[in-house]
Design a protein around this motif. Sequence first.
Motif, PDB file in Angstrom:
ATOM      1  N   THR A 185       0.833  -1.202   0.000  1.00  0.00           N
ATOM      2  CA  THR A 185       0.000   0.000   0.000  1.00  0.00           C
ATOM      3  C   THR A 185       0.869   1.254   0.000  1.00  0.00           C
ATOM      4  OG1 THR A 185      -1.802  -1.152   1.145  1.00  0.00           O
ATOM      5  CG2 THR A 185      -1.811   1.248   1.225  1.00  0.00           C
ATOM      6  N   ASN A 186       1.939   1.242   0.786  1.00  0.00           N
ATOM      7  CA  ASN A 186       2.877   2.369   0.762  1.00  0.00           C
ATOM      8  C   ASN A 186       3.458   2.549  -0.641  1.00  0.00           C
ATOM      9  OD1 ASN A 186       2.505   2.884   3.458  1.00  0.00           O
ATOM     10  ND2 ASN A 186       4.430   1.968   4.124  1.00  0.00           N
ATOM     11  N   PHE A 187       3.850   1.436  -1.243  1.00  0.00           N
ATOM     12  CA  PHE A 187       4.468   1.483  -2.566  1.00  0.00           C
ATOM     13  C   PHE A 187       3.515   2.090  -3.595  1.00  0.00           C
ATOM     14  CE2 PHE A 187       5.373  -0.576  -6.682  1.00  0.00           C
ATOM     15  CZ  PHE A 187       6.690  -0.178  -6.870  1.00  0.00           C
ATOM     16  N   VAL A 188       2.283   1.605  -3.608  1.00  0.00           N
ATOM     17  CA  VAL A 188       1.300   2.091  -4.572  1.00  0.00           C
ATOM     18  C   VAL A 188       0.970   3.566  -4.324  1.00  0.00           C
ATOM     19  CG1 VAL A 188      -1.094   1.824  -5.342  1.00  0.00           C
ATOM     20  CG2 VAL A 188       0.322  -0.195  -4.964  1.00  0.00           C
ATOM     21  N   SER A 189       1.014   3.972  -3.060  1.00  0.00           N
ATOM     22  CA  SER A 189       0.663   5.345  -2.704  1.00  0.00           C
ATOM     23  C   SER A 189       1.835   6.320  -2.832  1.00  0.00           C
ATOM     24  CB  SER A 189       0.132   5.384  -1.266  1.00  0.00           C
ATOM     25  OG  SER A 189      -0.984   4.535  -1.111  1.00  0.00           O
ATOM     26  N   GLY A 190       3.009   5.807  -3.201  1.00  0.00           N
ATOM     27  CA  GLY A 190       4.169   6.670  -3.326  1.00  0.00           C
ATOM     28  C   GLY A 190       4.854   6.984  -2.019  1.00  0.00           C
ATOM     29  N   LEU A 191       4.556   6.214  -0.973  1.00  0.00           N
ATOM     30  CA  LEU A 191       5.216   6.410   0.320  1.00  0.00           C
ATOM     31  C   LEU A 191       6.492   5.562   0.349  1.00  0.00           C
ATOM     32  CD1 LEU A 191       2.073   6.149   2.633  1.00  0.00           C
ATOM     33  CD2 LEU A 191       3.226   8.233   1.873  1.00  0.00           C
ATOM     34  N   PRO A 192       7.652   6.162   0.599  1.00  0.00           N
ATOM     35  CA  PRO A 192       8.923   5.424   0.513  1.00  0.00           C
ATOM     36  C   PRO A 192       9.199   4.570   1.744  1.00  0.00           C
ATOM     37  CG  PRO A 192       9.357   7.686   1.116  1.00  0.00           C
ATOM     38  CD  PRO A 192       7.871   7.601   0.886  1.00  0.00           C
ATOM     39  N   LEU A 193       8.263   3.681   2.047  1.00  0.00           N
ATOM     40  CA  LEU A 193       8.394   2.777   3.187  1.00  0.00           C
ATOM     41  C   LEU A 193       7.956   1.384   2.765  1.00  0.00           C
ATOM     42  CD1 LEU A 193       6.933   5.062   5.996  1.00  0.00           C
ATOM     43  CD2 LEU A 193       9.281   4.201   5.909  1.00  0.00           C
ATOM     44  N   CYS A 194       8.832   0.665   2.104  1.00  0.00           N
ATOM     45  CA  CYS A 194       8.578  -0.718   1.736  1.00  0.00           C
ATOM     46  C   CYS A 194       9.928  -1.410   1.565  1.00  0.00           C
ATOM     47  CB  CYS A 194       7.730  -0.834   0.482  1.00  0.00           C
ATOM     48  SG  CYS A 194       8.407  -0.041  -0.969  1.00  0.00           S
ATOM     49  N   ALA A 195       9.910  -2.736   1.502  1.00  0.00           N
ATOM     50  CA  ALA A 195      11.171  -3.471   1.478  1.00  0.00           C
ATOM     51  C   ALA A 195      10.978  -4.842   0.854  1.00  0.00           C
ATOM     52  CB  ALA A 195      11.726  -3.615   2.894  1.00  0.00           C
ATOM     53  N   ILE A 196      12.104  -5.433   0.499  1.00  0.00           N
ATOM     54  CA  ILE A 196      12.165  -6.809   0.008  1.00  0.00           C
ATOM     55  C   ILE A 196      12.669  -7.684   1.152  1.00  0.00           C
ATOM     56  CG2 ILE A 196      13.235  -8.356  -1.677  1.00  0.00           C
ATOM     57  CD1 ILE A 196      13.698  -5.717  -3.368  1.00  0.00           C
ATOM     58  N   SER A 197      12.027  -8.818   1.353  1.00  0.00           N
ATOM     59  CA  SER A 197      12.385  -9.690   2.475  1.00  0.00           C
ATOM     60  C   SER A 197      12.620 -11.117   1.996  1.00  0.00           C
ATOM     61  CB  SER A 197      11.269  -9.682   3.524  1.00  0.00           C
ATOM     62  OG  SER A 197      11.539 -10.591   4.573  1.00  0.00           O
ATOM     63  N   ILE A 198      13.754 -11.693   2.405  1.00  0.00           N
ATOM     64  CA  ILE A 198      14.074 -13.091   2.082  1.00  0.00           C
ATOM     65  C   ILE A 198      14.628 -13.759   3.323  1.00  0.00           C
ATOM     66  CG2 ILE A 198      15.412 -14.660   0.629  1.00  0.00           C
ATOM     67  CD1 ILE A 198      15.644 -12.414  -1.418  1.00  0.00           C
ATOM     68  N   ALA A 199      14.091 -14.911   3.657  1.00  0.00           N
ATOM     69  CA  ALA A 199      14.614 -15.713   4.758  1.00  0.00           C
ATOM     70  C   ALA A 199      14.799 -17.148   4.291  1.00  0.00           C
ATOM     71  CB  ALA A 199      13.677 -15.678   5.960  1.00  0.00           C
ATOM     72  N   VAL A 200      15.782 -17.833   4.862  1.00  0.00           N
ATOM     73  CA  VAL A 200      16.011 -19.250   4.572  1.00  0.00           C
ATOM     74  C   VAL A 200      15.934 -20.018   5.890  1.00  0.00           C
ATOM     75  CG1 VAL A 200      17.561 -20.981   3.621  1.00  0.00           C
ATOM     76  CG2 VAL A 200      17.505 -18.674   2.622  1.00  0.00           C
ATOM     77  N   ALA A 201      15.097 -21.043   5.899  1.00  0.00           N
ATOM     78  CA  ALA A 201      14.949 -21.875   7.093  1.00  0.00           C
ATOM     79  C   ALA A 201      15.339 -23.311   6.769  1.00  0.00           C
ATOM     80  CB  ALA A 201      13.523 -21.823   7.610  1.00  0.00           C
ATOM     81  N   GLN A 202      15.917 -23.972   7.744  1.00  0.00           N
ATOM     82  CA  GLN A 202      16.249 -25.389   7.626  1.00  0.00           C
ATOM     83  C   GLN A 202      15.539 -26.136   8.732  1.00  0.00           C
ATOM     84  OE1 GLN A 202      20.387 -26.393   8.198  1.00  0.00           O
ATOM     85  NE2 GLN A 202      20.134 -28.430   7.312  1.00  0.00           N
ATOM     86  N   ASP A 203      14.721 -27.099   8.355  1.00  0.00           N
ATOM     87  CA  ASP A 203      13.947 -27.876   9.322  1.00  0.00           C
ATOM     88  C   ASP A 203      13.173 -26.963  10.279  1.00  0.00           C
ATOM     89  OD1 ASP A 203      14.779 -30.338   8.272  1.00  0.00           O
ATOM     90  OD2 ASP A 203      16.624 -30.298   9.472  1.00  0.00           O
ATOM     91  N   GLY A 204      12.616 -25.891   9.737  1.00  0.00           N
ATOM     92  CA  GLY A 204      11.775 -25.000  10.517  1.00  0.00           C
ATOM     93  C   GLY A 204      12.498 -23.917  11.277  1.00  0.00           C
ATOM     94  N   GLU A 205      13.816 -23.926  11.282  1.00  0.00           N
ATOM     95  CA  GLU A 205      14.580 -22.906  12.002  1.00  0.00           C
ATOM     96  C   GLU A 205      15.188 -21.912  11.026  1.00  0.00           C
ATOM     97  OE1 GLU A 205      17.853 -22.565  15.594  1.00  0.00           O
ATOM     98  OE2 GLU A 205      18.027 -24.246  14.203  1.00  0.00           O
ATOM     99  N   ARG A 206      14.967 -20.624  11.285  1.00  0.00           N
ATOM    100  CA  ARG A 206      15.503 -19.589  10.411  1.00  0.00           C
ATOM    101  C   ARG A 206      17.024 -19.503  10.560  1.00  0.00           C
ATOM    102  NH1 ARG A 206      13.528 -15.653  13.761  1.00  0.00           N
ATOM    103  NH2 ARG A 206      13.396 -17.467  15.128  1.00  0.00           N
ATOM    104  N   HIS A 207      17.724 -19.514   9.437  1.00  0.00           N
ATOM    105  CA  HIS A 207      19.187 -19.463   9.477  1.00  0.00           C
ATOM    106  C   HIS A 207      19.762 -18.219   8.813  1.00  0.00           C
ATOM    107  CE1 HIS A 207      20.394 -23.315  11.259  1.00  0.00           C
ATOM    108  NE2 HIS A 207      19.269 -23.799  10.737  1.00  0.00           N
ATOM    109  N   CYS A 208      19.129 -17.714   7.767  1.00  0.00           N
ATOM    110  CA  CYS A 208      19.647 -16.549   7.053  1.00  0.00           C
ATOM    111  C   CYS A 208      18.502 -15.578   6.782  1.00  0.00           C
ATOM    112  CB  CYS A 208      20.280 -16.951   5.718  1.00  0.00           C
ATOM    113  SG  CYS A 208      21.580 -18.176   5.836  1.00  0.00           S
ATOM    114  N   ALA A 209      18.834 -14.281   6.776  1.00  0.00           N
ATOM    115  CA  ALA A 209      17.826 -13.265   6.521  1.00  0.00           C
ATOM    116  C   ALA A 209      18.432 -12.088   5.781  1.00  0.00           C
ATOM    117  CB  ALA A 209      17.206 -12.791   7.832  1.00  0.00           C
TER     118      ALA A 209
END
Length: 277
Positions: A45-69
Amino acid sequence: IRESFPGHALLGEESVPPGVDAAMEALSLIDDEFIWIVDPIDGTTNFVSGLPLCAISIAVAQDGERHCAVVYDPFRDELFSAVRGEGAFLNGEPIRASGVVALREAVLCACSPHSERSVGPALRSITELMPRARSIRILGSGVLNFAWVACGRLGAYWEPELAPWDSAAGTLLVEEAGGTVSNLAGEAYALQTIDVLACAAGIHGELIEAFERCVATGRDTVTPEPLDDEACEEGDDPVLLLAARVAAAKAAKARAAARANQGSSIPVDKRWGGLFR
């Protein structure tokens, strides 16, 4: 990701039906050792409205536990990253969560949920915390909120309803930066956690106590009707009536949880961004 890691699963927002319950159903269907959890634009919604508050998010989990972000803010060219046990970083420099130890000194970030089950606890928690905190903000990007807690810009961020792609990367950033992550009742976070609190370690206890006082430790199951003079018979205690309704809501919530454990038939779209090997 598919070319480099063909044996890994991928979970993304765009290919799962709307709603956090559908997101959790999709997560429950993954039995791969490794899973990539991706939100290509958090804060749409911020992105569409021109508000500079948004981000790209990537996480990697192994057997349900987050290891990288990894969280990337393209407007400020800020890349937040973390590997479990190795700390959190902003553009390669180490970051730490705030050292604040009292709510009156903390800048908090609240939520703005759309779900009827989450609006109640969200508003109750804001009302409870507003006079106790230094200030409260609502920014519209959960991923950025987590990243800013990790680097000390915010003292806390909470939300009664988040999908895994909203919280997986950001919560690891906070943990690796020395902050505390839990659900709104103070229990340990996992990928299946819907209600999330990320904060400076020094104010975690105060926040949990505040959520308990205002009955905001999770989503509402039913919405109590508002109390008014006509709803109360002569001699009735409005406080006791409200307490009874809260107790009824909790009982309904427990029944709903029991029904949820019996299984679900929510469809999962397995095209781009969904689940694939």
